[in-house]
Scaffold this active site. Structure first.
Site, PDB file in Angstrom:
ATOM      1  N   ARG A 109       0.837  -1.219   0.007  1.00  0.00           N
ATOM      2  CA  ARG A 109       0.024   0.026  -0.057  1.00  0.00           C
ATOM      3  C   ARG A 109       0.674   1.253  -0.080  1.00  0.00           C
ATOM      4  O   ARG A 109       0.513   2.232  -0.759  1.00  0.00           O
ATOM      5  CB  ARG A 109      -0.962  -0.050   1.191  1.00  0.00           C
ATOM      6  N   THR A 110       1.872   1.249   0.881  1.00  0.00           N
ATOM      7  CA  THR A 110       2.529   2.569   0.906  1.00  0.00           C
ATOM      8  C   THR A 110       3.162   2.847  -0.397  1.00  0.00           C
ATOM      9  O   THR A 110       3.381   3.999  -0.713  1.00  0.00           O
ATOM     10  CB  THR A 110       3.644   2.512   2.290  1.00  0.00           C
ATOM     11  N   LYS A 136      24.176  -1.471   5.100  1.00  0.00           N
ATOM     12  CA  LYS A 136      25.105  -0.913   5.716  1.00  0.00           C
ATOM     13  C   LYS A 136      25.154   0.733   5.805  1.00  0.00           C
ATOM     14  O   LYS A 136      24.645   1.063   4.617  1.00  0.00           O
ATOM     15  CB  LYS A 136      26.545  -1.176   5.095  1.00  0.00           C
ATOM     16  N   ARG A 187      11.754   3.955   2.615  1.00  0.00           N
ATOM     17  CA  ARG A 187      11.494   2.993   3.412  1.00  0.00           C
ATOM     18  C   ARG A 187      12.768   2.089   3.854  1.00  0.00           C
ATOM     19  O   ARG A 187      13.313   1.746   2.829  1.00  0.00           O
ATOM     20  CB  ARG A 187      10.492   2.048   3.054  1.00  0.00           C
ATOM     21  N   HIS A 194       6.485   5.872  11.283  1.00  0.00           N
ATOM     22  CA  HIS A 194       5.612   5.663  10.191  1.00  0.00           C
ATOM     23  C   HIS A 194       4.548   6.951   9.819  1.00  0.00           C
ATOM     24  O   HIS A 194       3.489   6.757   9.989  1.00  0.00           O
ATOM     25  CB  HIS A 194       4.781   4.402   9.699  1.00  0.00           C
TER      26      HIS A 194
HETATM   27  C1  NCD Z   1       2.642  -1.086   8.195  1.00  0.00           C
HETATM   28  C2  NCD Z   1       4.158  -0.837   7.855  1.00  0.00           C
HETATM   29  O1  NCD Z   1       4.752  -1.315   7.174  1.00  0.00           O
HETATM   30  O2  NCD Z   1       4.502  -0.505   9.201  1.00  0.00           O
HETATM   31  N1  NCD Z   1       2.031  -1.086   6.896  1.00  0.00           N
HETATM   32  C3  NCD Z   1       1.765   0.086   6.065  1.00  0.00           C
HETATM   33  O3  NCD Z   1       2.686   0.713   5.793  1.00  0.00           O
HETATM   34  N2  NCD Z   1       0.352   0.153   5.749  1.00  0.00           N
HETATM   35  C4  NCD Z   1       2.099  -1.953   9.410  1.00  0.00           C
HETATM   36  C5  NCD Z   1       2.828  -3.535   9.424  1.00  0.00           C
HETATM   37  O4  NCD Z   1       3.491  -3.833   8.485  1.00  0.00           O
HETATM   38  O5  NCD Z   1       2.118  -4.122  10.076  1.00  0.00           O
END
Ligand code: NCD
Length: 303
Positions: free
Chosen positions: A52-53, A81, A102, A130
């Site tokens: 989703r993100t 690293k 991420r 997040h």
């Molecule tokens: C979350 C994450 O990646 O931190 N998911 C997200 O981005 N919607 C929650 C999770 O992974 O449990």
């Protein structure tokens, strides 16, 4: 407009900034497009799994007329690293106008923001934060109740390792919840260094039923298997709680159930058809809210 160069932690986000984002997201609704940021380039650097993100940042950028370039890599990559991360960020910042990162390391987004003068958006740094997820979360609450203040929240599940939970707990410090229940087994409770920032009334408890009749917003999270130091510890707590239809029915009639997703069993599928289930709606707001965040972060900058 309140500008903010980077989005690293929900602690740095102000209420006014969030309300601006909500207003812009309302204007975009579910389908609107705009050429406001056309010609800009976004780097999506995702060094951990994401559905989703990643997709919603990508779609949000494209709906604003931007292009995206992406790096996705698995846990074996040498990017893990610290030095490689700096080199990667330096390179990406010469290719693009903004870096969405991420990364499995706590603090990675902060480090990246110190390396580049291009804006950095934290799309999840390890077990830390997040922040854009928490803006989507409170946008969903506002859509359901018309407000964020004055409600009783229960944030349940993995409060030790769950970054979505951490950012939500932090973003709520900018609002006035009437009470927040932190619901988890003791092994997954919120660490004291996170609790130190809480400025609203909260109570820790072990089961949702302890609080069920007063909850407006039940926020459920996944036990973060990948962050546990050892598997046996994960096995002990993985099934600590499951939200099923009985749990949903214990809640007030107008209560809502949220989850950042993915879920892996902590919300029974039977709950999906309950009017209280808001997690898919919550995910759908990801695009409009992230469009608004891009506008806030990049909009005021020279192209
Ligand atoms: C979350 C994450 O990646 O931190 N998911 C997200 O981005 N919607 C929650 C999770 O992974 O449990």
């Amino acid at each position: 407009m309140i500008a903010m160069p980077d989005v690293i932690s929900s602690l740095d986000i102000g209420r006014e900034w969030v309300e601006d984002v909500f207003g812009i997201a309302d204007a975009f609704g579910s389908g609107a497009e705009s050429s406001m940021l056309s010609g800009r380039m976004i780097s999506l650097a995702f060094f951990e799994p994401s559905t989703r993100t990643f997709a919603s940042f990508d779609v949000a950028a494209k709906k604003l007329g931007m292009n995206t370039t992406s790096i996705r890599s698995s846990g074996e990559s040498s990017i893990y690293k610290g030095e490689s991360l700096s080199d990667t960020v330096r390179m990406l910042s010469s290719y693009s106008d903004c870096i969405v990162l991420r990364h499995p390391n706590d603090g990675a987004a902060k480090l990246a923001s110190q390396i580049t003068d291009k804006p950095v958006i934290n799309a999840g740094d390890g077990k830390h934060e997040h922040p854009t997820q928490s803006v989507i979360d409170l946008y969903t609450v506002r859509k359901s109740f018309g407000k964020v203040d004055g409600l009783t929240y229960a944030i349940a599940g993995d409060l030790r390792y769950g970054r979505a939970a951490h950012s939500l707990i932090y973003l709520l410090t900018k609002f006035n919840p009437s009470l927040v229940y932190l619901v988890s087994p003791p092994q997954l409770s919120l660490r004291d260094d996170y609790k130190a920032y809480i400025n609203y009334e909260y109570e820790e408890c072990e089961t949702i039923s302890d609080a069920a009749d007063s909850i407006d917003v039940l926020y459920v999270t996944r036990v973060q298997k990948e962050r546990f130091p050892d598997d046996s510890e994960y096995e002990r707590v993985r099934n600590s709680y499951v939200v099923d239809l009985d749990t949903a029915e214990m809640l007030k009639d107008n209560a809502i159930i949220m989850h950042p997703l993915p879920r892996v069993g902590e919300i029974d599928r039977a709950v999906d058809s309950s009017g209280k289930a808001k997690y898919f709606e919550q995910a759908s707001y990801g695009v409009a809210v992230r469009m608004a965040i891009f506008l806030k972060v990049i909009g005021g900058r020279d192209g």
